[in-house]
Design a protein around this motif. Structure first.
Motif, PDB file in Angstrom:
ATOM      1  N   ASN A 247      -8.236   6.738   3.171  1.00 38.21           N
ATOM      2  CA  ASN A 247      -8.834   6.869   4.499  1.00 38.21           C
ATOM      3  C   ASN A 247      -9.668   5.649   4.911  1.00 38.21           C
ATOM      4  N   PRO A 248     -10.662   5.215   4.112  1.00 32.54           N
ATOM      5  CA  PRO A 248     -11.435   4.042   4.539  1.00 32.54           C
ATOM      6  C   PRO A 248     -10.672   2.729   4.482  1.00 32.54           C
ATOM      7  N   PHE A 249      -9.625   2.666   3.639  1.00 30.56           N
ATOM      8  CA  PHE A 249      -8.843   1.437   3.530  1.00 30.56           C
ATOM      9  C   PHE A 249      -7.659   1.415   4.502  1.00 30.56           C
ATOM     10  N   SER A 250      -7.505   2.439   5.323  1.00 29.11           N
ATOM     11  CA  SER A 250      -6.337   2.533   6.200  1.00 29.11           C
ATOM     12  C   SER A 250      -6.347   1.516   7.332  1.00 29.11           C
ATOM     13  N   GLY A 251      -7.541   1.107   7.769  1.00 25.15           N
ATOM     14  CA  GLY A 251      -7.625   0.208   8.918  1.00 25.15           C
ATOM     15  C   GLY A 251      -7.299   0.890  10.228  1.00 25.15           C
ATOM     16  N   ALA A 252      -7.294   2.221  10.250  1.00 25.49           N
ATOM     17  CA  ALA A 252      -6.927   2.952  11.466  1.00 25.49           C
ATOM     18  C   ALA A 252      -7.906   2.703  12.603  1.00 25.49           C
ATOM     19  N   SER A 253      -9.181   2.524  12.284  1.00 25.66           N
ATOM     20  CA  SER A 253     -10.179   2.321  13.330  1.00 25.66           C
ATOM     21  C   SER A 253     -10.293   0.869  13.771  1.00 25.66           C
ATOM     22  N   SER A 254      -9.672  -0.046  13.049  1.00 21.50           N
ATOM     23  CA  SER A 254      -9.713  -1.465  13.437  1.00 21.50           C
ATOM     24  C   SER A 254      -8.333  -2.076  13.232  1.00 21.50           C
ATOM     25  N   ALA A 255      -8.068  -2.588  12.047  1.00 24.12           N
ATOM     26  CA  ALA A 255      -6.765  -3.137  11.669  1.00 24.12           C
ATOM     27  C   ALA A 255      -6.848  -3.489  10.191  1.00 24.12           C
ATOM     28  N   PRO A 256      -5.738  -3.427   9.463  1.00 22.10           N
ATOM     29  CA  PRO A 256      -5.783  -3.798   8.041  1.00 22.10           C
ATOM     30  C   PRO A 256      -6.329  -5.197   7.814  1.00 22.10           C
ATOM     31  N   GLU A 257      -6.021  -6.118   8.727  1.00 25.27           N
ATOM     32  CA  GLU A 257      -6.477  -7.510   8.570  1.00 25.27           C
ATOM     33  C   GLU A 257      -7.955  -7.682   8.916  1.00 25.27           C
ATOM     34  N   MET A 258      -8.606  -6.609   9.371  1.00 23.81           N
ATOM     35  CA  MET A 258     -10.041  -6.663   9.639  1.00 23.81           C
ATOM     36  C   MET A 258     -10.857  -6.195   8.435  1.00 23.81           C
ATOM     37  N   PRO A 262      -9.036  -6.806  -1.353  1.00 26.97           N
ATOM     38  CA  PRO A 262      -7.666  -6.391  -1.025  1.00 26.97           C
ATOM     39  C   PRO A 262      -7.592  -5.029  -0.352  1.00 26.97           C
ATOM     40  N   ALA A 263      -8.691  -4.572   0.263  1.00 29.87           N
ATOM     41  CA  ALA A 263      -8.734  -3.222   0.821  1.00 29.87           C
ATOM     42  C   ALA A 263      -7.638  -2.991   1.854  1.00 29.87           C
ATOM     43  N   GLY A 264      -7.443  -3.956   2.756  1.00 31.81           N
ATOM     44  CA  GLY A 264      -6.436  -3.785   3.795  1.00 31.81           C
ATOM     45  C   GLY A 264      -5.034  -3.652   3.245  1.00 31.81           C
ATOM     46  N   ALA A 265      -4.708  -4.470   2.243  1.00 31.53           N
ATOM     47  CA  ALA A 265      -3.370  -4.405   1.639  1.00 31.53           C
ATOM     48  C   ALA A 265      -3.177  -3.107   0.876  1.00 31.53           C
ATOM     49  N   ILE A 266      -4.198  -2.695   0.124  1.00 32.48           N
ATOM     50  CA  ILE A 266      -4.108  -1.433  -0.618  1.00 32.48           C
ATOM     51  C   ILE A 266      -3.909  -0.267   0.332  1.00 32.48           C
ATOM     52  N   GLY A 267      -4.653  -0.290   1.438  1.00 37.26           N
ATOM     53  CA  GLY A 267      -4.568   0.806   2.394  1.00 37.26           C
ATOM     54  C   GLY A 267      -3.187   1.006   2.968  1.00 37.26           C
ATOM     55  N   GLN A 268      -2.428  -0.065   3.134  1.00 40.18           N
ATOM     56  CA  GLN A 268      -1.081   0.060   3.696  1.00 40.18           C
ATOM     57  C   GLN A 268      -0.079   0.607   2.695  1.00 40.18           C
ATOM     58  N   TRP A 269      -0.446   0.641   1.412  1.00 32.02           N
ATOM     59  CA  TRP A 269       0.422   1.237   0.402  1.00 32.02           C
ATOM     60  C   TRP A 269       0.079   2.704   0.158  1.00 32.02           C
ATOM     61  N   LEU A 270      -0.938   3.211   0.841  1.00 33.25           N
ATOM     62  CA  LEU A 270      -1.339   4.605   0.704  1.00 33.25           C
ATOM     63  C   LEU A 270      -0.976   5.374   1.982  1.00 33.25           C
ATOM     64  N   PRO A 271      -0.749   6.665   1.890  1.00 36.64           N
ATOM     65  CA  PRO A 271      -0.260   7.433   3.053  1.00 36.64           C
ATOM     66  C   PRO A 271      -1.105   7.336   4.323  1.00 36.64           C
ATOM     67  N   PRO A 272      -2.449   7.406   4.272  1.00 39.26           N
ATOM     68  CA  PRO A 272      -3.204   7.328   5.530  1.00 39.26           C
ATOM     69  C   PRO A 272      -2.984   6.022   6.289  1.00 39.26           C
ATOM     70  N   GLY A 273      -2.993   4.897   5.573  1.00 37.88           N
ATOM     71  CA  GLY A 273      -2.798   3.607   6.230  1.00 37.88           C
ATOM     72  C   GLY A 273      -1.387   3.433   6.749  1.00 37.88           C
ATOM     73  N   ALA A 274      -0.394   3.791   5.929  1.00 39.14           N
ATOM     74  CA  ALA A 274       0.997   3.684   6.370  1.00 39.14           C
ATOM     75  C   ALA A 274       1.262   4.613   7.551  1.00 39.14           C
ATOM     76  N   GLY A 275       0.659   5.801   7.522  1.00 35.84           N
ATOM     77  CA  GLY A 275       0.857   6.747   8.619  1.00 35.84           C
ATOM     78  C   GLY A 275       0.275   6.248   9.932  1.00 35.84           C
ATOM     79  N   ALA A 276      -0.924   5.657   9.874  1.00 33.17           N
ATOM     80  CA  ALA A 276      -1.551   5.129  11.091  1.00 33.17           C
ATOM     81  C   ALA A 276      -0.737   3.974  11.670  1.00 33.17           C
ATOM     82  N   THR A 277      -0.260   3.086  10.804  1.00 36.47           N
ATOM     83  CA  THR A 277       0.546   1.956  11.269  1.00 36.47           C
ATOM     84  C   THR A 277       1.860   2.428  11.878  1.00 36.47           C
ATOM     85  N   LEU A 278       2.505   3.377  11.216  1.00 34.01           N
ATOM     86  CA  LEU A 278       3.770   3.900  11.735  1.00 34.01           C
ATOM     87  C   LEU A 278       3.559   4.602  13.068  1.00 34.01           C
ATOM     88  N   LEU A 279       2.484   5.347  13.204  1.00 31.43           N
ATOM     89  CA  LEU A 279       2.225   6.060  14.457  1.00 31.43           C
ATOM     90  C   LEU A 279       2.011   5.093  15.615  1.00 31.43           C
TER      91      LEU A 279
END
Length: 333
Positions: A247-258, A262-279
């Motif tokens: 959840n905190p590493f997802s970047g949903a409230s800002s962006a993974p690159e923000m 490696p929090a942003g990269a890790i977040g995109q390999w976990l369901p919350p981050g991938a789900g937010a990006t896909l949505l």
């Protein structure tokens, strides 16, 4: 050995140590990325002749490591790159001054950051910057608050599905059916609220529903799968991964690159981050750049459901990997 079999004084010590440890982990997971929010190799386009964009590139280079610059021949190419989710925005060099192209649908926070940076630089040089939002958010939700706020409830729903299947003692095909059915219904409900009622998440209705459902399934299957393999401890492990990391590493409230590496990269390999990006891709960008997050969610769901089936099969053969007390408790359900 079950926790209740420990001597009372050891249980007291365990509580005293465990709760502060959980608090520290939660504060680190949520506060560290929030306190370090800033662009880190944020994809940004520069459009125009090399001679015209060179001064802009030099100014941006002063912020070392902030931007990953992509060069485009003209404004049309830069717009296409934004719509394909290659960059979050682009600065077009014109005779009248810089023209900033943003995509608030990709990240309102990034769009605001770019707008502020470019307008300040233009004002310092006595020029005026033009700002165009190429892919805007909806009128009903201009700040993207609904999508950001929806990440936590969806994570809770995913974890809840996995917990319910485990505690109800469902195994094998029945567990898979329950997980798939609950995730599908969760996707329909979430889409009905965010798409049909709030009108905050546009795009094809069924594609949005499928995204919500796949995200929920990836999380619930992960929790249930871990529990099927290692027992009730799998619930805690899956919840920590999804809630305190995903959840905190997802970047949903800002962006993974923000987020800090490696929090942003890790977040995109976990369901919350991938789900937010896909949505975001499905809702605002006509499905651009969906392959990566869709595959991430799919393998989480597939591995989780596979673990559920494997755990059920092991139990049927009398080789349940869970500790004896948990096997006895489950047999009474």
């Amino acid at each position: 050995m079950s926790p209740t079999s420990l001597p009372p004084h050891r249980r007291v010590i365990a509580v005293i140590v465990l709760i502060p440890a959980v608090v520290a982990l939660a504060l680190w997971a949520f506060a560290w990325p929030a306190s370090r929010t800033a662009p880190h190799d944020l994809p940004l386009g520069l459009a125009g002749p090399a001679a015209a964009t060179a001064p802009l590139e030099r100014e941006l280079a002063h912020q070392k490591g902030a931007f990953d610059l992509h060069h485009y021949a003209d404004e049309a190419a830069a717009r296409e790159a934004i719509e394909d989710r290659e960059v979050y925005g682009a600065i077009v060099a014109t005779e009248r001054g810089p023209k900033l192209l943003t995509a608030s649908a990709a990240s309102p926070v990034v769009a605001q950051l770019l707008r502020q940076a470019v307008t300040e630089q233009a004002s310092a040089s006595g020029r005026e910057a033009t700002v165009v939002d190429v892919v805007p958010t909806t009128e009903k939700d201009p700040r993207g608050a609904v999508l950001n706020a929806g990440a936590l409830p969806l994570a809770m729903a995913g974890i809840g599905g996995g917990v319910a299947v485990t505690l109800l003692g469902l195994r094998g095909a029945r567990a898979v059916g329950a997980l798939t059915g609950s995730a599908t219904l969760a996707g329909v409900v979430a889409t009905a609220l965010t798409h049909s009622w709030l009108e905050a998440v546009p795009g094809n209705w069924w594609a949005v529903a499928g995204t919500f459902a796949l995200t929920a399934l990836a999380m619930s299957a992960a929790v249930a799968g871990l529990a099927a393999l290692v027992g009730r401890a799998g619930i805690a492990l899956g919840s920590v991964v999804i809630m305190l990391l995903g959840n905190p590493f997802s970047g949903a409230s800002s962006a993974p690159e923000m987020l800090p590496a490696p929090a942003g990269a890790i977040g995109q390999w976990l369901p919350p981050g991938a789900g937010a990006t896909l949505l975001r891709s499905v809702s605002f960008f006509d499905g651009a750049a969906t392959a990566g997050p869709a595959l991430t969610l799919t393998w989480w769901a597939a591995l989780g459901l596979g673990a559920v089936l494997a755990g059920g099969a092991l139990k049927e053969r009398g080789t349940d990997p869970r500790p004896a007390p948990e096997r006895e408790a489950a047999s009474l359900v």
